[in-house]
Design an enzyme around this catalytic site. Structure first.
Site, mmCIF file in Angstrom:
data_model
loop_
_atom_site.group_PDB
_atom_site.id
_atom_site.type_symbol
_atom_site.label_atom_id
_atom_site.label_comp_id
_atom_site.label_asym_id
_atom_site.label_seq_id
_atom_site.Cartn_x
_atom_site.Cartn_y
_atom_site.Cartn_z
ATOM 1 N N ASN A 10 21.700 54.262 19.574
ATOM 2 C CA ASN A 10 20.558 53.359 19.405
ATOM 3 C C ASN A 10 19.326 54.052 19.981
ATOM 4 O O ASN A 10 19.179 54.154 21.200
ATOM 5 C CB ASN A 10 20.836 52.036 20.123
ATOM 6 C CG ASN A 10 19.644 51.086 20.082
ATOM 7 O OD1 ASN A 10 18.696 51.294 19.313
ATOM 8 N ND2 ASN A 10 19.686 50.046 20.900
ATOM 9 N N TRP A 11 18.449 54.515 19.096
ATOM 10 C CA TRP A 11 17.285 55.275 19.540
ATOM 11 C C TRP A 11 16.145 54.385 20.043
ATOM 12 O O TRP A 11 15.135 54.886 20.525
ATOM 13 C CB TRP A 11 16.777 56.159 18.401
ATOM 14 C CG TRP A 11 17.753 57.210 17.953
ATOM 15 C CD1 TRP A 11 19.007 57.461 18.454
ATOM 16 C CD2 TRP A 11 17.564 58.155 16.899
ATOM 17 N NE1 TRP A 11 19.604 58.493 17.790
ATOM 18 C CE2 TRP A 11 18.742 58.951 16.815
ATOM 19 C CE3 TRP A 11 16.527 58.411 16.012
ATOM 20 C CZ2 TRP A 11 18.886 59.981 15.877
ATOM 21 C CZ3 TRP A 11 16.681 59.427 15.075
ATOM 22 C CH2 TRP A 11 17.839 60.203 15.024
ATOM 23 N N LYS A 12 16.305 53.073 19.881
ATOM 24 C CA LYS A 12 15.300 52.107 20.352
ATOM 25 C C LYS A 12 13.912 52.501 19.840
ATOM 26 O O LYS A 12 13.777 52.959 18.704
ATOM 27 C CB LYS A 12 15.374 51.974 21.867
ATOM 28 C CG LYS A 12 16.802 51.624 22.337
ATOM 29 C CD LYS A 12 16.892 51.276 23.786
ATOM 30 C CE LYS A 12 18.342 50.969 24.152
ATOM 31 N NZ LYS A 12 18.484 50.520 25.540
ATOM 32 N N HIS A 96 21.111 42.697 20.082
ATOM 33 C CA HIS A 96 20.961 43.547 21.270
ATOM 34 C C HIS A 96 20.261 42.761 22.369
ATOM 35 O O HIS A 96 19.382 41.940 22.113
ATOM 36 C CB HIS A 96 20.162 44.811 20.927
ATOM 37 C CG HIS A 96 20.230 45.853 21.989
ATOM 38 N ND1 HIS A 96 19.465 45.796 23.126
ATOM 39 C CD2 HIS A 96 20.997 46.970 22.105
ATOM 40 C CE1 HIS A 96 19.750 46.840 23.892
ATOM 41 N NE2 HIS A 96 20.679 47.556 23.294
ATOM 42 N N GLU A 98 18.029 43.420 24.403
ATOM 43 C CA GLU A 98 16.572 43.543 24.460
ATOM 44 C C GLU A 98 15.899 42.581 23.489
ATOM 45 O O GLU A 98 14.745 42.187 23.695
ATOM 46 C CB GLU A 98 16.169 44.993 24.183
ATOM 47 C CG GLU A 98 16.565 45.924 25.327
ATOM 48 C CD GLU A 98 16.682 47.375 24.942
ATOM 49 O OE1 GLU A 98 17.123 48.161 25.791
ATOM 50 O OE2 GLU A 98 16.355 47.738 23.781
ATOM 51 N N GLU A 168 27.937 44.941 25.790
ATOM 52 C CA GLU A 168 26.964 45.634 26.622
ATOM 53 C C GLU A 168 26.579 44.753 27.806
ATOM 54 O O GLU A 168 25.750 43.846 27.663
ATOM 55 C CB GLU A 168 25.706 45.962 25.814
ATOM 56 C CG GLU A 168 25.938 46.899 24.655
ATOM 57 C CD GLU A 168 24.634 47.469 24.130
ATOM 58 O OE1 GLU A 168 24.475 48.683 24.160
ATOM 59 O OE2 GLU A 168 23.768 46.679 23.710
ATOM 60 N N GLY A 174 20.413 50.968 30.660
ATOM 61 C CA GLY A 174 19.244 51.692 31.141
ATOM 62 C C GLY A 174 19.075 51.687 32.645
ATOM 63 O O GLY A 174 18.032 52.097 33.152
ATOM 64 N N SER A 214 24.566 52.473 29.691
ATOM 65 C CA SER A 214 24.454 53.729 30.440
ATOM 66 C C SER A 214 25.665 54.645 30.210
ATOM 67 O O SER A 214 26.174 55.269 31.144
ATOM 68 C CB SER A 214 24.258 53.456 31.933
ATOM 69 O OG SER A 214 23.048 52.763 32.157
ATOM 70 N N GLY A 235 22.637 54.429 24.300
ATOM 71 C CA GLY A 235 21.182 54.311 24.342
ATOM 72 C C GLY A 235 20.530 55.646 24.646
ATOM 73 O O GLY A 235 20.457 56.529 23.806
ATOM 74 N N GLY A 236 20.068 55.796 25.883
ATOM 75 C CA GLY A 236 19.292 56.980 26.262
ATOM 76 C C GLY A 236 19.966 58.300 25.956
ATOM 77 O O GLY A 236 19.307 59.266 25.536
#
Length: 252
Positions: A10-12, A96, A98, A168, A174, A214, A235-236
């Site tokens: 997921n590149w957000k 998600h 977010e 998640e 994050g 994470s 994610g990151g």
């Protein structure tokens, strides 16, 4: 029969066009045209077609990060499921944290989105997870129960083959905090049990449940090889080809 592993990135709201194409091409080159681990990348909406072109011919597929529940209409800024398909996507992320907590998306809204996406022929990665306060007050299972019960209400059982659940824990997204392998397994086992209740043993046994929060190369192996953990929503670490591919390798 063992369930396949599925790792999605997921590149957000990161990458520019050149960076997105470069990242996608690097992942596609390493994964190649066949892979025992299923791999998806979910770039920002403006880059969907470019990324779809960059991974063409490889086993990597593309997902969008969101869609609307209507086929078309006066919904400025939204993407219809058919538009997501037309951009070259196989998957779409729904629910998600977010969007749940940052943008106020409700269980009812997410249910509409999931059903519309599945009906349009998309595969859905349906995200669930508890806040830190909910875990600390021992409400993890009640939160997951609610999110699944309402979020997947009225989904036709035959469409569940096109749905993946991503667990998640919000406190681990994050933050650098990661659920222990035991915590991840317990949550995934609870989710699978809930799916048994709603859709039956066969659907539950075939359902892929990813862990997200994470996930990095150094913690991926121990988490991804728990009995009910079928992959990762990254994610990151998905923003760099080397770290993302290391997680894919760990899943294999």
């Amino acid at each position: 029969m063992a369930r396949p592993k599925f790792v999605a990135g997921n590149w957000k709201m990161y990458t520019d066009l050149a960076g997105a194409k470069s990242l996608a091409a690097a992942v596609a080159k390493e994964v190649g045209s066949s892979s025992k681990v299923q791999v998806a990348v979910c770039p920002p909406a403006p880059w969907l077609t470019a990324v779809a072109d960059a991974v063409k011919g490889s086993a990597v597929v593309v997902g969008a990060q969101n869609c609307h529940f209507e086929k078309e209409g006066a919904f400025t800024g939204e993407l219809a499921p058919q538009m997501v398909l037309g951009a070259g996507c196989k998957y779409v992320l729904i629910g998600h944290s977010e969007r749940r907590h940052g943008l106020g998306e409700t269980d009812d809204l997410l249910n509409k989105k999931a059903r519309a996406a599945l009906a349009a022929g998309l595969h859905v990665i349906f995200c669930i997870g508890e806040l830190l306060a909910e875990r600390e007050s021992n409400h993890t299972e009640s939160v997951l129960d609610r999110q699944i019960s309402f979020g997947l209400a009225d989904v036709p059982p035959e469409q569940m083959a096109n749905l993946v659940i991503a667990y998640e824990p919000v406190w681990a997204i994050g933050t650098g905090k990661v659920a222990t392998p035991e915590q991840a397994q317990a949550a995934h086992a609870f989710v699978r049990g809930k799916i048994v209740e709603m859709f039956g043993e066969k659907v539950a046994s075939e359902l892929l449940i990813q862990y997200g929060g994470s996930v990095k190369p150094d913690n991926a192996v121990t988490i991804l090889h728990q009995p009910d953990v079928d992959g990762a929503l990254v994610g990151g670490a998905s923003l760099k080809a080397d770290s993302f591919l290391a997680i894919v390798k760990a899943a294999g």
